[in-house]
Structures are given as C-alpha cells and as structure tokens.
Design a protein around this motif. Sequence first.
Motif, PDB file in Angstrom:
ATOM      1  N   MET A   1     -18.982 -12.215  -7.344  1.00  0.00           N
ATOM      2  CA  MET A   1     -17.596 -12.108  -6.954  1.00  0.00           C
ATOM      3  C   MET A   1     -17.210 -10.627  -6.858  1.00  0.00           C
ATOM      4  O   MET A   1     -17.299  -9.898  -7.836  1.00  0.00           O
ATOM      5  N   LEU A   2     -16.849 -10.149  -5.681  1.00  0.00           N
ATOM      6  CA  LEU A   2     -16.469  -8.758  -5.470  1.00  0.00           C
ATOM      7  C   LEU A   2     -14.966  -8.613  -5.529  1.00  0.00           C
ATOM      8  O   LEU A   2     -14.231  -9.405  -4.955  1.00  0.00           O
ATOM      9  N   LYS A   3     -14.552  -7.562  -6.212  1.00  0.00           N
ATOM     10  CA  LYS A   3     -13.116  -7.257  -6.269  1.00  0.00           C
ATOM     11  C   LYS A   3     -12.832  -6.074  -5.354  1.00  0.00           C
ATOM     12  O   LYS A   3     -13.574  -5.105  -5.341  1.00  0.00           O
ATOM     13  N   HIS A   4     -11.795  -6.168  -4.583  1.00  0.00           N
ATOM     14  CA  HIS A   4     -11.373  -5.047  -3.739  1.00  0.00           C
ATOM     15  C   HIS A   4     -10.445  -4.162  -4.550  1.00  0.00           C
ATOM     16  O   HIS A   4      -9.429  -4.611  -5.038  1.00  0.00           O
ATOM     17  N   ARG A   5     -10.820  -2.917  -4.665  1.00  0.00           N
ATOM     18  CA  ARG A   5      -9.987  -1.987  -5.433  1.00  0.00           C
ATOM     19  C   ARG A   5      -8.957  -1.358  -4.516  1.00  0.00           C
ATOM     20  O   ARG A   5      -9.308  -0.802  -3.480  1.00  0.00           O
ATOM     21  N   THR A   6      -7.738  -1.424  -4.934  1.00  0.00           N
ATOM     22  CA  THR A   6      -6.666  -0.813  -4.148  1.00  0.00           C
ATOM     23  C   THR A   6      -5.920   0.220  -4.962  1.00  0.00           C
ATOM     24  O   THR A   6      -4.798   0.558  -4.650  1.00  0.00           O
ATOM     25  N   SER A   7      -6.513   0.695  -6.032  1.00  0.00           N
ATOM     26  CA  SER A   7      -5.830   1.694  -6.856  1.00  0.00           C
ATOM     27  C   SER A   7      -5.635   2.980  -6.059  1.00  0.00           C
ATOM     28  O   SER A   7      -6.456   3.336  -5.231  1.00  0.00           O
ATOM     29  N   SER A   8      -4.549   3.666  -6.355  1.00  0.00           N
ATOM     30  CA  SER A   8      -4.211   4.867  -5.583  1.00  0.00           C
ATOM     31  C   SER A   8      -5.200   6.002  -5.828  1.00  0.00           C
ATOM     32  O   SER A   8      -5.277   6.930  -5.051  1.00  0.00           O
ATOM     33  N   GLY A   9      -5.975   5.969  -6.896  1.00  0.00           N
ATOM     34  CA  GLY A   9      -6.899   7.049  -7.210  1.00  0.00           C
ATOM     35  C   GLY A   9      -8.222   6.962  -6.480  1.00  0.00           C
ATOM     36  O   GLY A   9      -8.981   7.912  -6.445  1.00  0.00           O
ATOM     37  N   GLU A  10      -8.522   5.843  -5.892  1.00  0.00           N
ATOM     38  CA  GLU A  10      -9.841   5.681  -5.281  1.00  0.00           C
ATOM     39  C   GLU A  10      -9.953   6.344  -3.916  1.00  0.00           C
ATOM     40  O   GLU A  10     -10.841   7.136  -3.671  1.00  0.00           O
ATOM     41  N   PRO A  12      -7.922   8.658  -1.052  1.00  0.00           N
ATOM     42  CA  PRO A  12      -6.700   9.424  -0.826  1.00  0.00           C
ATOM     43  C   PRO A  12      -5.968   8.928   0.415  1.00  0.00           C
ATOM     44  O   PRO A  12      -6.574   8.712   1.462  1.00  0.00           O
ATOM     45  N   GLY A  13      -4.680   8.740   0.267  1.00  0.00           N
ATOM     46  CA  GLY A  13      -3.861   8.345   1.401  1.00  0.00           C
ATOM     47  C   GLY A  13      -3.349   9.571   2.119  1.00  0.00           C
ATOM     48  O   GLY A  13      -3.621  10.698   1.715  1.00  0.00           O
ATOM     49  N   PRO A  14      -2.609   9.369   3.181  1.00  0.00           N
ATOM     50  CA  PRO A  14      -2.067  10.513   3.939  1.00  0.00           C
ATOM     51  C   PRO A  14      -1.191  11.419   3.087  1.00  0.00           C
ATOM     52  O   PRO A  14      -1.215  12.629   3.255  1.00  0.00           O
ATOM     53  N   GLU A  15      -0.422  10.833   2.172  1.00  0.00           N
ATOM     54  CA  GLU A  15       0.446  11.645   1.324  1.00  0.00           C
ATOM     55  C   GLU A  15      -0.374  12.555   0.410  1.00  0.00           C
ATOM     56  O   GLU A  15      -0.046  13.716   0.222  1.00  0.00           O
ATOM     57  N   GLN A  16      -1.431  12.012  -0.143  1.00  0.00           N
ATOM     58  CA  GLN A  16      -2.274  12.808  -1.040  1.00  0.00           C
ATOM     59  C   GLN A  16      -2.989  13.915  -0.270  1.00  0.00           C
ATOM     60  O   GLN A  16      -3.145  15.031  -0.772  1.00  0.00           O
ATOM     61  N   ASP A  17      -3.412  13.616   0.935  1.00  0.00           N
ATOM     62  CA  ASP A  17      -4.044  14.642   1.765  1.00  0.00           C
ATOM     63  C   ASP A  17      -3.057  15.763   2.064  1.00  0.00           C
ATOM     64  O   ASP A  17      -3.403  16.940   2.028  1.00  0.00           O
TER      65      ASP A  17
END
Length: 71
Positions: A1-10, A12-17
């Motif tokens: 069973m695979l879990k999709h990680r959606t944590s903000s630390g994994e 970088p989104g456009p804001e973090q860039d």
Amino acid sequence: MLKHRTSSGEKPGPEQDEVKLQNASKQIVQTAILQAVQQVSRENQQKEKRTNSSVSLQLERGKLTKKHEKK
C-alpha cells in the motif's frame, strides 16, 4: 500500500521557490554592497596615504629650503 505524501516540505511549491529566489537576491545585493563599501574604503585609505606622503615631502622640502636660506 503506497501513501502519497503531500506535505509542504517534500516538494517546493511556487511560493517556496519565490522565497528562495528573494533570499538569494538579497544575499547577492548585500554582498555587492559590502564589496563596494570595502573598495571605497580601501581607495580612500590609499588617497589619504598619498596625501600624507605628499604633505610630508612638501614639509621636508620646505625645511631644507629654510636651512639653506639661513647659511
């Protein structure tokens, strides 16, 4: 069973860039300003040394002239 990680630390989104780019830009500007200030400071010190040397030479020449005039 695979879990999709959606944590903000994994990933970088456009804001973090954008934040990273802003921080990098600030660092570049700060470094450039520091280097410019150091360069101006060095140039001023060199000018001051040249001025002091010139004044010293003029004073020495004046003393020599005065000594010769007394004879």
